[in-house]
Design an enzyme around this catalytic site. Structure first.
Site, mmCIF file in Angstrom:
data_model
loop_
_atom_site.group_PDB
_atom_site.id
_atom_site.type_symbol
_atom_site.label_atom_id
_atom_site.label_comp_id
_atom_site.label_asym_id
_atom_site.label_seq_id
_atom_site.Cartn_x
_atom_site.Cartn_y
_atom_site.Cartn_z
ATOM 1 N N HIS A 1 1.906 -6.989 11.872
ATOM 2 C CA HIS A 1 2.455 -7.183 13.213
ATOM 3 C C HIS A 1 3.319 -8.425 13.202
ATOM 4 O O HIS A 1 2.992 -9.400 12.511
ATOM 5 C CB HIS A 1 1.319 -7.335 14.238
ATOM 6 C CG HIS A 1 1.780 -7.095 15.628
ATOM 7 N ND1 HIS A 1 2.414 -8.064 16.363
ATOM 8 C CD2 HIS A 1 1.752 -5.975 16.385
ATOM 9 C CE1 HIS A 1 2.729 -7.554 17.535
ATOM 10 N NE2 HIS A 1 2.347 -6.287 17.579
ATOM 11 N N ASP B 1 -2.061 0.678 16.447
ATOM 12 C CA ASP B 1 -1.791 2.071 16.099
ATOM 13 C C ASP B 1 -2.710 2.621 15.016
ATOM 14 O O ASP B 1 -2.724 3.814 14.763
ATOM 15 C CB ASP B 1 -0.331 2.222 15.628
ATOM 16 C CG ASP B 1 0.619 1.973 16.772
ATOM 17 O OD1 ASP B 1 0.404 2.569 17.832
ATOM 18 O OD2 ASP B 1 1.557 1.176 16.612
HETATM 19 N N1 CMC Z 1 2.687 -2.434 4.649
HETATM 20 C C1 CMC Z 1 3.061 -3.097 3.539
HETATM 21 N N2 CMC Z 1 3.704 -4.269 3.557
HETATM 22 C C2 CMC Z 1 3.984 -4.793 4.749
HETATM 23 C C3 CMC Z 1 3.632 -4.147 5.960
HETATM 24 C C4 CMC Z 1 2.953 -2.918 5.868
HETATM 25 N N3 CMC Z 1 2.581 -2.268 6.968
HETATM 26 N N4 CMC Z 1 4.051 -4.886 7.003
HETATM 27 C C5 CMC Z 1 4.642 -5.954 6.471
HETATM 28 N N5 CMC Z 1 4.603 -5.916 5.103
HETATM 29 C C6 CMC Z 1 5.091 -6.927 4.153
HETATM 30 C C7 CMC Z 1 6.604 -6.888 4.040
HETATM 31 O O1 CMC Z 1 7.016 -6.027 3.023
HETATM 32 C C8 CMC Z 1 6.898 -8.331 3.760
HETATM 33 O O2 CMC Z 1 6.596 -8.593 2.423
HETATM 34 P P1 CMC Z 1 7.450 -9.688 1.561
HETATM 35 O O3 CMC Z 1 7.189 -11.007 2.248
HETATM 36 O O4 CMC Z 1 6.907 -9.605 0.181
HETATM 37 O O5 CMC Z 1 8.884 -9.246 1.657
HETATM 38 C C9 CMC Z 1 5.876 -9.093 4.592
HETATM 39 O O6 CMC Z 1 4.769 -8.199 4.729
HETATM 40 C C10 CMC Z 1 6.383 -9.469 5.983
HETATM 41 O O7 CMC Z 1 6.859 -8.268 6.601
HETATM 42 P P2 CMC Z 1 8.032 -8.178 7.648
HETATM 43 O O8 CMC Z 1 8.627 -6.823 7.581
HETATM 44 O O9 CMC Z 1 8.947 -9.362 7.451
HETATM 45 O O10 CMC Z 1 7.231 -8.399 9.001
HETATM 46 P P3 CMC Z 1 7.779 -8.098 10.424
HETATM 47 O O11 CMC Z 1 7.138 -9.069 11.315
HETATM 48 O O12 CMC Z 1 9.265 -8.053 10.417
HETATM 49 O O13 CMC Z 1 7.277 -6.621 10.685
HETATM 50 C C11 CMC Z 1 6.071 -4.757 11.391
HETATM 51 C C12 CMC Z 1 6.248 -6.279 11.523
HETATM 52 C C13 CMC Z 1 5.048 -4.302 12.445
HETATM 53 C C14 CMC Z 1 7.403 -4.040 11.668
HETATM 54 C C15 CMC Z 1 5.566 -4.449 9.964
HETATM 55 O O14 CMC Z 1 4.348 -5.099 9.727
HETATM 56 C C16 CMC Z 1 5.443 -2.940 9.697
HETATM 57 O O15 CMC Z 1 6.433 -2.318 9.328
HETATM 58 N N6 CMC Z 1 4.220 -2.365 9.914
HETATM 59 C C17 CMC Z 1 4.057 -0.915 9.764
HETATM 60 C C18 CMC Z 1 4.540 -0.226 11.013
HETATM 61 C C19 CMC Z 1 3.589 -0.401 12.166
HETATM 62 O O16 CMC Z 1 2.373 -0.249 12.029
HETATM 63 N N7 CMC Z 1 4.156 -0.714 13.349
HETATM 64 C C20 CMC Z 1 3.358 -0.851 14.604
HETATM 65 C C21 CMC Z 1 3.390 -2.262 15.111
HETATM 66 S S1 CMC Z 1 2.159 -2.533 16.392
HETATM 67 C C22 CMC Z 1 2.712 -1.563 17.728
HETATM 68 C C23 CMC Z 1 3.959 -2.085 18.293
HETATM 69 O O17 CMC Z 1 3.999 -3.231 18.733
HETATM 70 O O18 CMC Z 1 4.918 -1.311 18.361
#
Ligand code: CMC
Length: 430
Positions: free
Chosen positions: A306, A363
């Site tokens: 998140h 989720d």
């Molecule tokens: N699985 C594997 N790796 C992950 C995941 C995941 N679900 N989420 C983040 N990472 C890794 C990402 O690859 C990155 O790694 P590195 O530092 O080595 O490059 C690190 O963690 C930071 O990730 P980010 O993409 O910079 O984090 P963010 O804050 O931009 O993204 C997120 C947040 C929710 C989009 C992401 O965690 C994600 O894609 N999760 C899966 C989708 C999901 O479950 N979304 C629902 C969110 S809760 C409901 C809502 O609010 O809509």
């Protein structure tokens, strides 16, 4: 702490005001930076950018805290219900009994949609995604309520907000009925909000349908837990579209489309699809997690991670408990739940997830409960839409009444070609 921050850049020194929130969050106000120093800040994805002052929802992602208007989500989940939480978000305090009764009556009164609205559905393909339909029909409501176009008319806008909360479940249920070729069910206004939605989804004119009170209560809980989450992608979209003074239906329609994405409200659908794939491949989840950790694959553990929660998502904790209760009470044995629990356990002990502070989000378990209730997977994000409406409305209203609101218009750092001459087509190299 000093009340200004000092920035040294290109030989100049600039003082930037410090803002403090009621929970001691600190922000550096850079709104005059370009005017004074000729520079902008850069923050793709806005992860470090405050876009507004807001008094609606507080999240402390490090401590797993979520509060609507100051009230912890755990207390609301235990003691409140969706419509009361909606009132709280929209009107900033808990309602009196009279206020809540009046609000509930208004919402109930507006549940039917204009008969002409129903004709839209016939134009959509049978396999159209319910979110595409819901977004389109919500936008089209603007054509039915011309009185609600003037966003500074508080009374008209209040009616529009009640219409939205009342009608979106009806629209969502119609989108489902359309996809399976069943007749639309009229709302029954003696049922409560969540029960009415279940009725419109699952009843048919041919048979009696009794709404199971446990399922209605669980649905209500899911809606309440989704009701607001401060400046997330869809709420920011609603604010951004609304900042142009576009009408509320258009702004909310944009929010629906933003929510649809798999990284946002589409994640609950993606979680079930992911768990299904793991089950079908015969994996217990371990091979899948290896894939997730290999960045080359681009595979993510859906329902994990998140932008704000870096400890635990309190909504996930509440939903995990509800998930076990519902499955036990319905005597359902869902292998996807076993896979989810196993995945969670392994991921939480794995360095990759620990290092990146990735925990189950709302989720991760909501899809399993929705499946148990009988909600088809493509409808999951639509459920999230119904839940998130009061939050979008509260955020929109706060934005419209905030004297600091300006049309949202970020800057950019241009990295394209510098000036070059237009070359007539006959002179261009072949
Ligand atoms: N699985 C594997 N790796 C992950 C995941 C995941 N679900 N989420 C983040 N990472 C890794 C990402 O690859 C990155 O790694 P590195 O530092 O080595 O490059 C690190 O963690 C930071 O990730 P980010 O993409 O910079 O984090 P963010 O804050 O931009 O993204 C997120 C947040 C929710 C989009 C992401 O965690 C994600 O894609 N999760 C899966 C989708 C999901 O479950 N979304 C629902 C969110 S809760 C409901 C809502 O609010 O809509």
């Amino acid at each position: 702490m000093s009340e200004t921050a000092v920035l040294h850049i290109d030989g100049g020194t600039f003082e930037l005001p410090i803002l403090r929130g009621s929970e001691n969050e600190v922000a550096v106000d850079i709104s005059k930076l370009r005017q004074e120093a000729g520079v902008i800040t850069m923050d793709p994805g806005y992860g470090n950018t405050g876009s507004c002052r807001s008094a609606i929802t507080f999240i402390d992602g490090e401590r797993g805290v979520l509060r609507y208007r100051g009230i912890p989500i755990e207390q609301l989940a235990e003691r409140s219900n969706f419509l009361e939480a909606a009132w709280l978000l929209m009107y900033s305090r808990l309602p009196t009994r009279e206020e809540l009764d009046e609000f509930t009556t208004h919402i109930t009164y507006h549940t039917m949609v204009h008969e002409d609205v129903k004709r839209f559905f016939a134009g959509f393909p049978k396999d159209a995604h319910p979110m595409a339909i819901t977004g389109a029909v919500v936008g089209a409501l603007a054509t039915f309520y011309p009185d609600s176009m003037e966003v500074s008319n508080d009374r008209e806008m209040e009616i529009a907000t009640h219409r939205l909360i009342a009608k979106v479940p009806t629209i969502a249920a119609c989108s489902y009925k359309h996809s399976i070729g069943q007749p639309f069910m009229h709302p029954i206004n003696r049922l409560d909000y969540a029960a009415n939605f279940l009725h419109m989804m699952f009843a048919t004119p041919a048979e009696d349908y009794e709404v199971d009170p446990l399922l209605a209560r669980t649905m209500d809980l899911i809606l309440l837990l989704h009701a607001d989450h401060e400046q997330n992608c869809s709420a920011s979209t609603v604010r951004m579209v609304g900042s142009s003074r576009a009408n509320l239906f258009s702004a909310v329609s944009a929010g629906v489309h933003a929510l649809w994405g798999p990284l946002h409200g589409g994640a609950n659908q993606a979680v079930i699809e992911m768990l299904g794939q793991i089950r079908d491949s015969g994996d217990d989840g371990k091979a899948f997690l290896q894939k997730v950790k290999d960045k080359q694959t681009g595979v993510r553990l859906m329902g994990f991670g998140h932008r704000v929660y870096k400890n635990f998502d309190p909504r996930a904790t509440i939903l995990k408990k509800a998930c076990f209760e519902v499955l036990e009470r319905l005597k359902l044995d869902n292998p996807l739940l076993d896979i989810a629990v196993q995945l969670e356990e392994v991921a939480l002990a794995d360095e990759y997830f620990i290092e990146r502070k990735l925990y189950p989000n709302v989720d991760f378990y909501s899809g399993i409960i929705l499946q148990a209730i009988g909600v088809p997977v493509p409808m999951f994000p639509t459920l999230f839409t119904i839940g998130r409406l009061p939050g979008w409305i509260a955020q929109w209203s706060e934005m419209i009444h905030d004297p600091d609101t300006k049309i949202a218009r970020p800057r950019q750092v241009y990295v394209g070609e510098t000036e070059r001459r237009y070359v007539p087509i006959e002179e261009r190299p072949g």
